[in-house]
Design an enzyme around this catalytic site. Structure first.
Site, PDB file in Angstrom:
ATOM      1  N   ASN A   9       0.081  -8.772  14.376  1.00 45.17           N
ATOM      2  CA  ASN A   9       0.426  -7.584  13.529  1.00 45.17           C
ATOM      3  C   ASN A   9      -0.485  -6.347  13.978  1.00 45.17           C
ATOM      4  O   ASN A   9      -1.628  -6.499  13.385  1.00 45.17           O
ATOM      5  CB  ASN A   9       0.368  -7.919  12.086  1.00 45.17           C
ATOM      6  CG  ASN A   9       0.522  -6.965  10.948  1.00 45.17           C
ATOM      7  OD1 ASN A   9       1.043  -5.799  11.508  1.00 45.17           O
ATOM      8  ND2 ASN A   9       0.675  -7.067   9.751  1.00 45.17           N
ATOM      9  N   ARG A  90       4.902  -8.712  14.419  1.00 46.64           N
ATOM     10  CA  ARG A  90       5.759  -8.056  13.480  1.00 46.64           C
ATOM     11  C   ARG A  90       5.832  -6.406  14.015  1.00 46.64           C
ATOM     12  O   ARG A  90       5.119  -5.935  14.571  1.00 46.64           O
ATOM     13  CB  ARG A  90       4.552  -7.994  12.408  1.00 46.64           C
ATOM     14  CG  ARG A  90       5.023  -6.937  10.864  1.00 46.64           C
ATOM     15  CD  ARG A  90       4.096  -6.837   9.987  1.00 46.64           C
ATOM     16  NE  ARG A  90       4.730  -6.002   9.002  1.00 46.64           N
ATOM     17  CZ  ARG A  90       4.066  -5.197   8.133  1.00 46.64           C
ATOM     18  NH1 ARG A  90       2.755  -4.994   8.226  1.00 46.64           N
ATOM     19  NH2 ARG A  90       4.660  -4.630   7.218  1.00 46.64           N
ATOM     20  N   HIS A 179       9.210  -4.043   4.494  1.00 45.36           N
ATOM     21  CA  HIS A 179       8.538  -5.326   3.945  1.00 45.36           C
ATOM     22  C   HIS A 179       9.702  -6.309   3.789  1.00 45.36           C
ATOM     23  O   HIS A 179       9.522  -7.224   2.998  1.00 45.36           O
ATOM     24  CB  HIS A 179       8.135  -4.908   2.411  1.00 45.36           C
ATOM     25  CG  HIS A 179       7.168  -4.228   1.967  1.00 45.36           C
ATOM     26  ND1 HIS A 179       6.955  -3.400   0.928  1.00 45.36           N
ATOM     27  CD2 HIS A 179       6.028  -4.106   2.908  1.00 45.36           C
ATOM     28  CE1 HIS A 179       5.903  -2.748   1.116  1.00 45.36           C
ATOM     29  NE2 HIS A 179       5.073  -3.122   1.982  1.00 45.36           N
ATOM     30  N   HIS A 207       7.666  -6.157  -4.474  1.00 39.72           N
ATOM     31  CA  HIS A 207       6.513  -6.370  -3.566  1.00 39.72           C
ATOM     32  C   HIS A 207       5.408  -5.304  -4.034  1.00 39.72           C
ATOM     33  O   HIS A 207       5.775  -4.098  -3.539  1.00 39.72           O
ATOM     34  CB  HIS A 207       7.107  -6.388  -2.101  1.00 39.72           C
ATOM     35  CG  HIS A 207       5.965  -6.550  -1.185  1.00 39.72           C
ATOM     36  ND1 HIS A 207       5.673  -7.707  -0.341  1.00 39.72           N
ATOM     37  CD2 HIS A 207       4.853  -5.693  -0.808  1.00 39.72           C
ATOM     38  CE1 HIS A 207       4.677  -7.634   0.115  1.00 39.72           C
ATOM     39  NE2 HIS A 207       4.042  -6.597   0.096  1.00 39.72           N
ATOM     40  N   ASN A 210      -0.752  -2.781  -1.377  1.00 39.38           N
ATOM     41  CA  ASN A 210      -1.404  -1.482  -0.967  1.00 39.38           C
ATOM     42  C   ASN A 210       0.146  -0.621  -0.849  1.00 39.38           C
ATOM     43  O   ASN A 210       0.247   0.708  -1.494  1.00 39.38           O
ATOM     44  CB  ASN A 210      -1.902  -1.311  -0.078  1.00 39.38           C
ATOM     45  CG  ASN A 210      -3.203  -1.817  -0.246  1.00 39.38           C
ATOM     46  OD1 ASN A 210      -3.918  -1.459  -1.266  1.00 39.38           O
ATOM     47  ND2 ASN A 210      -4.054  -2.710   0.478  1.00 39.38           N
ATOM     48  N   ARG A 240       0.303   6.336  -1.699  1.00 38.13           N
ATOM     49  CA  ARG A 240       1.600   7.085  -1.699  1.00 38.13           C
ATOM     50  C   ARG A 240       2.472   7.152  -3.075  1.00 38.13           C
ATOM     51  O   ARG A 240       2.273   6.124  -3.729  1.00 38.13           O
ATOM     52  CB  ARG A 240       2.560   6.367  -0.577  1.00 38.13           C
ATOM     53  CG  ARG A 240       2.169   6.397   0.807  1.00 38.13           C
ATOM     54  CD  ARG A 240       3.061   5.353   1.689  1.00 38.13           C
ATOM     55  NE  ARG A 240       2.154   4.216   1.680  1.00 38.13           N
ATOM     56  CZ  ARG A 240       2.705   2.989   2.284  1.00 38.13           C
ATOM     57  NH1 ARG A 240       3.988   2.928   2.832  1.00 38.13           N
ATOM     58  NH2 ARG A 240       1.739   2.024   2.499  1.00 38.13           N
ATOM     59  N   ARG A 283      -7.566  -2.928  -8.862  1.00 38.50           N
ATOM     60  CA  ARG A 283      -8.753  -3.668  -9.759  1.00 38.50           C
ATOM     61  C   ARG A 283      -9.569  -2.430 -10.196  1.00 38.50           C
ATOM     62  O   ARG A 283     -10.114  -2.420 -11.145  1.00 38.50           O
ATOM     63  CB  ARG A 283      -9.414  -4.658  -8.992  1.00 38.50           C
ATOM     64  CG  ARG A 283      -8.831  -5.617  -8.712  1.00 38.50           C
ATOM     65  CD  ARG A 283      -9.307  -6.608  -7.672  1.00 38.50           C
ATOM     66  NE  ARG A 283      -9.288  -6.186  -6.319  1.00 38.50           N
ATOM     67  CZ  ARG A 283      -9.108  -6.812  -5.120  1.00 38.50           C
ATOM     68  NH1 ARG A 283      -9.528  -8.145  -5.288  1.00 38.50           N
ATOM     69  NH2 ARG A 283      -8.879  -6.119  -4.028  1.00 38.50           N
ATOM     70  N   GLY A 329      -0.287  -8.519  -3.631  1.00 39.28           N
ATOM     71  CA  GLY A 329      -1.556  -8.517  -4.312  1.00 39.28           C
ATOM     72  C   GLY A 329      -1.785  -8.260  -5.634  1.00 39.28           C
ATOM     73  O   GLY A 329      -2.386  -8.901  -6.428  1.00 39.28           O
ATOM     74  N   GLU A 383       3.953 -13.586   4.727  1.00 35.25           N
ATOM     75  CA  GLU A 383       4.638 -12.975   5.825  1.00 35.25           C
ATOM     76  C   GLU A 383       4.169 -13.763   7.168  1.00 35.25           C
ATOM     77  O   GLU A 383       5.303 -13.893   7.982  1.00 35.25           O
ATOM     78  CB  GLU A 383       3.976 -11.431   5.710  1.00 35.25           C
ATOM     79  CG  GLU A 383       4.877 -10.575   4.635  1.00 35.25           C
ATOM     80  CD  GLU A 383       4.349  -9.159   4.504  1.00 35.25           C
ATOM     81  OE1 GLU A 383       3.284  -9.273   4.029  1.00 35.25           O
ATOM     82  OE2 GLU A 383       5.270  -8.349   4.729  1.00 35.25           O
TER      83      GLU A 383
HETATM   84  P1  ADP Z   1      -1.398  -5.153   1.572  1.00 38.06           P
HETATM   85  O1  ADP Z   1      -0.116  -4.238   1.439  1.00 38.06           O
HETATM   86  O2  ADP Z   1      -2.545  -4.305   2.176  1.00 38.06           O
HETATM   87  O3  ADP Z   1      -0.980  -6.280   2.066  1.00 38.06           O
HETATM   88  P2  ADP Z   1      -2.241  -6.571  -0.621  1.00 38.06           P
HETATM   89  O4  ADP Z   1      -0.709  -7.308  -0.813  1.00 38.06           O
HETATM   90  O5  ADP Z   1      -3.049  -7.501  -0.341  1.00 38.06           O
HETATM   91  O6  ADP Z   1      -1.839  -5.415   0.177  1.00 38.06           O
HETATM   92  O7  ADP Z   1      -2.434  -6.106  -2.206  1.00 38.06           O
HETATM   93  C1  ADP Z   1      -3.725  -5.078  -2.301  1.00 38.06           C
HETATM   94  C2  ADP Z   1      -3.591  -4.779  -3.642  1.00 38.06           C
HETATM   95  O8  ADP Z   1      -3.739  -5.957  -4.667  1.00 38.06           O
HETATM   96  C3  ADP Z   1      -4.941  -3.898  -4.232  1.00 38.06           C
HETATM   97  O9  ADP Z   1      -4.351  -2.624  -5.075  1.00 38.06           O
HETATM   98  C4  ADP Z   1      -5.566  -4.705  -4.910  1.00 38.06           C
HETATM   99  O10 ADP Z   1      -6.490  -4.093  -6.080  1.00 38.06           O
HETATM  100  C5  ADP Z   1      -4.551  -5.823  -5.663  1.00 38.06           C
HETATM  101  N1  ADP Z   1      -5.494  -6.929  -6.205  1.00 38.06           N
HETATM  102  C6  ADP Z   1      -5.782  -7.864  -5.578  1.00 38.06           C
HETATM  103  N2  ADP Z   1      -6.484  -8.822  -6.226  1.00 38.06           N
HETATM  104  C7  ADP Z   1      -6.076  -8.304  -7.679  1.00 38.06           C
HETATM  105  C8  ADP Z   1      -6.600  -8.974  -8.903  1.00 38.06           C
HETATM  106  N3  ADP Z   1      -7.103 -10.060  -9.058  1.00 38.06           N
HETATM  107  N4  ADP Z   1      -6.048  -8.089 -10.027  1.00 38.06           N
HETATM  108  C9  ADP Z   1      -5.656  -6.789  -9.846  1.00 38.06           C
HETATM  109  N5  ADP Z   1      -5.161  -6.443  -8.616  1.00 38.06           N
HETATM  110  C10 ADP Z   1      -5.586  -6.985  -7.432  1.00 38.06           C
END
Ligand code: ADP
Length: 414
Positions: A9, A90, A179, A207, A210, A240, A283, A329, A383
């Site tokens: 990726n 990807r 996605h 989904h 970020n 965004r 977080r 996430g 993914e």
């Molecule tokens: P990406 O789109 O870069 O793959 P992820 O799917 O890893 O991103 O998601 C990142 C987001 O998930 C961030 O906003 C992060 O704060 C949030 N996140 C990860 N763990 C937790 C948690 N335990 N509680 C709340 N939010 C979380």
């Protein structure tokens, strides 16, 4: 032992990679290169529980991939001995042309390149990765797995922007969706978790990472999704803002004198949670809100309001909803976002059991109360495994690569 697939990726300044044996669901090694093209790049390679890290200047994707291949030799497992049967790439934008994972040949490379104006931040680095990987790993087939493919056949009513048709057609303006690999994966794993197939189910999939996007899926096929021509549309994301009156942009240009690059920066990097609260990580936004920060509270409220709107709109589009799935996430880990999304949606049959919602877990799990009309699930996305399985399927289905090439060529031009 079944064959291994290397999943790549490639972003503008990063390469995320994983070596898997997809048929066994086995993860062999993974890693990340960051800050390619900057003064000092960071590389992290994980294999058999050991992490190898280093910092070195890696001016180009070619340099970075060479380092990654070197790390496989040094820290294991050497790719020559790992039984690599294919490389899965990807690719973000597949345009009108690609409706499925596709074996890469010169013509596919040229088409991905031709689609770059539609995804200027993503397709060029994806393509750089493909070019270099084909050079460095010439002995195996390379497969492109497109973020847009799952949404290729959205109903025209959902895919069409209501603007002058000739202008839209001349410039490829339509809803492509992103996605897709994750939405497709979750649309299969969610039903499985409740002992069903996707047929007969009206699903809303959220989904939330970020980047964040929603999809509406009926009988396993998407009927709408929130991201559009670009990944800017739809939900509130880390940096965004999602949906916005296009008149805002005209106003900022005319009244505030902002140029296109400034507006691009505003929309891609200074909006969403970050724009409203100063933080893009969920977080941190939650921590601030809990400490009484009013901006962080507003950011969370705006994001949850948008989520509820999309669930309601998609339920209306589908004539009801049977399954609501959270992934990414935030979707997988942030119980408060899940609770806030469900709040007020009781009229649709959507409810979240507080104890189930708060309980940690790794796999797919139901968080709605027993007997609820809608199954509300947390479904971890994967993914890399999805791309590896798709890659394997293309390679195995393509005993005669010429036939696969012909099938790809039969699809409409981009
Ligand atoms: P990406 O789109 O870069 O793959 P992820 O799917 O890893 O991103 O998601 C990142 C987001 O998930 C961030 O906003 C992060 O704060 C949030 N996140 C990860 N763990 C937790 C948690 N335990 N509680 C709340 N939010 C979380």
């Amino acid at each position: 032992m079944s064959g291994a697939v290397l999943v790549l990726n490639c972003g503008s300044s990063s390469i995320k990679y994983e070596l898997l044996r997809p048929r066994e669901g086995a993860r062999v090694a993974r890693g990340l290169v960051e800050r390619i093209g900057e003064g000092s790049a960071a590389v992290r390679h994980v294999h058999a529980g050991a992490t190898t890290s280093r910092e070195e200047a890696l001016p180009t994707h070619r340099d970075a991939l060479r380092t990654v291949l070197g790390l496989f030799d040094e820290a294991g497992p050497p790719l020559a001995e790992a039984g690599v049967v294919a490389v899965g790439h990807r690719v973000v934008m597949g345009g009108r042309r690609f409706d499925r994972p596709t074996l890469i040949d010169e013509e596919v490379v040229a088409t991905i390149d031709r689609l770059s104006p539609l995804a200027p931040l993503h397709n060029p680095p994806n393509l750089a990765g493909i070019t270099v990987a084909r050079e460095l790993l010439p002995g195996v087939p390379h497969v492109a797995v497109f973020d847009t493919a799952f949404f290729h056949d959205l109903p025209p009513a959902a895919a069409t922007y209501a603007i002058d048709r000739a202008t839209a057609e001349a410039h490829g303006i339509r809803r492509y969706g992103f996605h897709g690999t994750s939405h497709r994966w979750v649309s299969r794993r969610g039903p499985e978790a409740i002992g069903r197939g996707p047929d007969g189910l009206r699903q809303v999939i959220l989904h939330l990472g970020n980047g964040a996007s929603a999809s509406a899926v009926v009988d396993g096929a998407p009927v709408d999704t929130s991201m559009g021509l670009t990944p800017l549309e739809g939900l509130v994301m880390g940096t965004r803002g999602g949906d916005i009156d296009p008149g805002v942009l005209l106003h900022l240009h005319r009244a505030a004198g902002m140029g296109v690059d400034e507006i691009d920066d505003l929309l891609n990097r200074r909006s969403g949670l970050k724009g409203l609260s100063g933080r893009n990580d969920m977080r941190e936004v939650r921590r601030l809100a809990e400490a009484g920060d009013a901006d962080a509270r507003l950011a969370l409220d705006v994001a949850a309001h948008r989520l509820r709107k999309y669930v309601g709109a998609y339920a209306a589009t589908m004539g009801g909803i049977d399954l609501l799935a959270f992934t990414g996430g935030i979707g997988e880990n942030d119980a408060a976002t899940r609770a806030a999304t469900a709040e007020g949606l009781g009229f649709l049959g959507v409810a979240v059991d507080p104890a189930r919602n708060a309980a940690p877990g790794d796999g797919p799990r139901r968080i709605s109360p027993d007997g609820a009309a809608v199954d509300v699930l947390v479904v971890p996305t994967d993914e890399e495994l999805a791309i590896a399985l798709d890659t394997m399927a293309v390679v195995e289905g393509a005993a005669d690569p010429a036939t696969a090439g012909a099938a790809a060529a039969a699809t409409p031009p981009a």
